[in-house]
Design a protein around this motif. Structure first.
Motif, short mmCIF file in Angstrom:
data_model
loop_
_atom_site.label_atom_id
_atom_site.label_comp_id
_atom_site.label_asym_id
_atom_site.label_seq_id
_atom_site.Cartn_x
_atom_site.Cartn_y
_atom_site.Cartn_z
N VAL A 172 -12.31 11.10 12.47
CA VAL A 172 -13.75 10.99 12.65
C VAL A 172 -14.12 11.45 14.06
CG1 VAL A 172 -14.13 9.15 10.99
CG2 VAL A 172 -13.49 8.57 13.32
N ASP A 173 -15.31 12.02 14.17
CA ASP A 173 -15.85 12.44 15.45
C ASP A 173 -16.80 11.38 15.99
OD1 ASP A 173 -15.07 15.32 16.10
OD2 ASP A 173 -15.65 15.50 14.00
N PRO A 174 -17.07 11.39 17.31
CA PRO A 174 -18.13 10.54 17.84
C PRO A 174 -19.48 10.94 17.26
CG PRO A 174 -16.77 11.49 19.60
CD PRO A 174 -16.42 12.21 18.34
N GLY A 175 -20.48 10.10 17.47
CA GLY A 175 -21.82 10.43 16.99
C GLY A 175 -22.36 11.68 17.63
N ILE A 176 -23.26 12.37 16.93
CA ILE A 176 -23.83 13.61 17.46
C ILE A 176 -24.61 13.30 18.74
CG2 ILE A 176 -23.92 14.72 15.21
CD1 ILE A 176 -26.89 14.07 15.09
N PRO A 177 -24.71 14.25 19.67
CA PRO A 177 -25.27 13.97 21.00
C PRO A 177 -26.69 13.42 21.00
CG PRO A 177 -24.10 16.05 21.01
CD PRO A 177 -24.16 15.61 19.58
N ASP A 178 -27.56 13.90 20.09
CA ASP A 178 -28.95 13.47 20.14
C ASP A 178 -29.26 12.30 19.22
OD1 ASP A 178 -28.53 14.98 17.90
OD2 ASP A 178 -30.41 16.09 18.02
N LEU A 179 -28.23 11.59 18.75
CA LEU A 179 -28.45 10.47 17.84
C LEU A 179 -29.23 9.35 18.54
CD1 LEU A 179 -27.94 9.43 15.01
CD2 LEU A 179 -25.76 8.48 15.79
N ALA A 180 -28.90 9.08 19.79
CA ALA A 180 -29.60 8.02 20.52
C ALA A 180 -31.09 8.32 20.64
CB ALA A 180 -28.97 7.83 21.90
N ALA A 181 -31.43 9.58 20.92
CA ALA A 181 -32.84 9.94 21.04
C ALA A 181 -33.58 9.76 19.72
CB ALA A 181 -32.96 11.40 21.52
N GLU A 182 -32.91 10.08 18.61
CA GLU A 182 -33.52 9.90 17.29
C GLU A 182 -33.77 8.42 17.02
OE1 GLU A 182 -34.75 11.81 15.13
OE2 GLU A 182 -33.94 13.82 15.46
#
Length: 491
Positions: free
Chosen positions: A129-139
């Protein structure tokens, strides 16, 4: 089923408990066995494996196991009777609550147990598994500002899933070449729950379920817990073999066929369009429902185009359920998946979902609805990263472990590696003591046909891959230098 006498299963359970430097290896082994005694895994009266067989499974010397058993006898935790071996004593249950009922041992144990206990101080390559996508927090922040007040006015129970998300999922299927309406979608808490719901709906005690061989470890436990009989059918380069599939359907009359046509786990193969049509037609001819798990969606950007889901090739009388998820593409912690099924089957699945949990978390669903229009873009970026990491680990393996062999996968996040003349479960025990966890092929094919394989994920930062391969190379050198023979000191 009590499988405590199986040395390989017991070795998997002991596994990580042997890592570290505190105390001698025999004492750590005694402590690991003592921790299991009196539970469902080593109940009172269970017979421990013979010293030689457990030593072989753990890749330690027989004298280490003998010393550990002697230590347990000194503690009063085991009894030894001539002709009946070593068994767990009644005193081993003292101080353990009668409510201590652990998860039954299964083929997915090496994966799910280690996820449960956490990575510890080893490099765990048990899942990809990969870490969460970079802009997930902003969403998430934007959702809280703009959508959350309205969501909080809703009752919050949606067994089918919230309508905006089901609409977006239907559009996603349309874009992939499979016409779909929102009424054909049931939202689940990840692909894992989707498979569990389908299993509950179709499998009864004694019923057969046909799968690809090898396959995802968890399916053996899910199908087995429902009382199903698993029947494996081998693969070729285009997917599950149609001649052997037809023979299996004819002989076993299964309740279900479970396949992973898009970047099969663990081989990474991509089922061809022609093979998808063949599989759908054969299943329809025998009246068998097809469950396709397409949770693995990241392919090589330079590789073949991903065909539409298998359901797009199915004749009108076929029953095909298609499973998807955002967990691999977006973030493993975003536990949102779905099932696409003909409307009557979707209605039944929604009832099973209501019984399971009344509906998946609404905020997670709303977040997923925001992200789905960008899923193709996100998946393409994941694929680009995966391609670079696959090339990197390939270079490392060719340099440090040139004896290992693998086929370049069409997609996914792992290599399916063949170890020459080696039981991968034995090697996994040595690798663990070198500080890296791997899952052996037996977990993905209990028939024994892939016992010399490892699933080797590469969804890690470059420096982690370097460290992991170095540790694996050290473990391989130890195995080649000493071998797993129980009479050779390895401690």
């Amino acid at each position: 089923m009590d499988r405590s006498g199986d040395p390989a299963v017991l070795a998997d359970l002991i596994g990580r408990r042997l890592t570290g430097r505190a105390g001698g290896l025999y004492r750590r082994l005694a402590d690991a066995l003592a921790a299991l005694m009196g539970s469902a895994e080593l109940p009172v009266g269970a017979k421990l494996p013979a010293e030689r067989r457990l030593a072989e499974a753990l890749a330690v010397s027989r004298s280490t196991v003998v010393a550990a058993y002697d230590e347990l006898r000194a503690r009063g935790l085991v009894e030894r009777r001539r002709g009946s071996g070593t068994t767990v004593a009644r005193s081993a249950s003292r101080g353990r609550s009668t409510a201590d009922k652990r998860m039954p041992i299964g083929y997915g144990e090496s994966l799910f147990h280690r996820i449960t206990v956490g990575p510890g101080d080893v490099i765990s390559m048990t899942y990809a598994v990969d870490p969460g996508i970079p802009d997930l927090a902003a969403e998430v922040e934007d959702l809280a500002r703009t959508d959350l007040p309205a969501l909080l006015q809703d009752v919050g129970y949606h067994p089918r899933g919230i309508e905006p998300l089901r609409t977006r999922i239907a559009e996603h299927f349309e874009e992939s070449g499979l016409p779909t309406s929102a009424d054909e979608i049931v939202v689940t808490s990840g692909a894992h729950q989707a498979i569990a719901l389908v299993t509950a709906m179709y499998l009864r005690t004694g019923a057969a379920v046909v799968i690809e061989q090898p396959s995802w470890p968890g399916c053996f436990d899910l199908f087995g817990a429902a009382g199903g009989r698993v029947v494996g059918v081998p693969l070729d380069d285009a997917g599950i073999r149609p001649d052997l599939l037809e023979a299996a359907l004819k002989e076993h009359q299964p309740a279900m066929l479970f396949v992973m046509p898009t970047f099969h786990n663990p081989t990474g193969r991509l089922m061809s369009p022609a093979r998808r049509r063949q599989v759908a037609e054969i299943a329809a001819r025998y009246g068998v429902v097809v469950v396709e798990d397409n949770a693995y969606s990241a392919g090589d950007p330079a590789g073949p185009e991903i065909p539409p889901p298998l359901a797009a090739y199915a004749p009108g009388n076929a029953e095909v359920l298609t499973i998807g998820s955002v967990s691999k593409a977006v973030w493993g912690g975003l536990r949102i998946g779905w099932i696409r099924a003909p409307r009557p089957l979707a209605d039944r699945l929604a009832r099973h979902k209501a019984l399971a949990d009344l509906g998946s978390p609404v905020i997670d669903q709303a977040l997923t609805a925001r992200l789905l229009p960008r899923l193709a873009e996100v998946t393409a970026e994941r694929a680009r990263l995966a391609t670079g990491r696959r090339a990197h680990i390939g270079e490392l393996l060719r340099d440090r472990l040139p004896e290992w062999e693998w086929e370049e996968p069409a997609g996914g996040s792992a290599l399916w590696v063949r170890l020459p003349d080696t039981d991968a479960r034995v090697f996994a025990q040595i690798a663990l003591r070198h500080g890296v966890e791997v899952v052996a092929g037996h977990a993905m094919d209990p028939t024994g046909d892939h016992d010399n394989y490892l699933r080797l994920p590469f969804a890690y930062a470059p420096e982690v891959l370097v460290d992991a391969v170095n540790r694996l190379a050290g473990a391989w050198q130890e195995l080649r230098r000493h071998g797993p023979e129980p009479g050779v000191p390895m401690v």
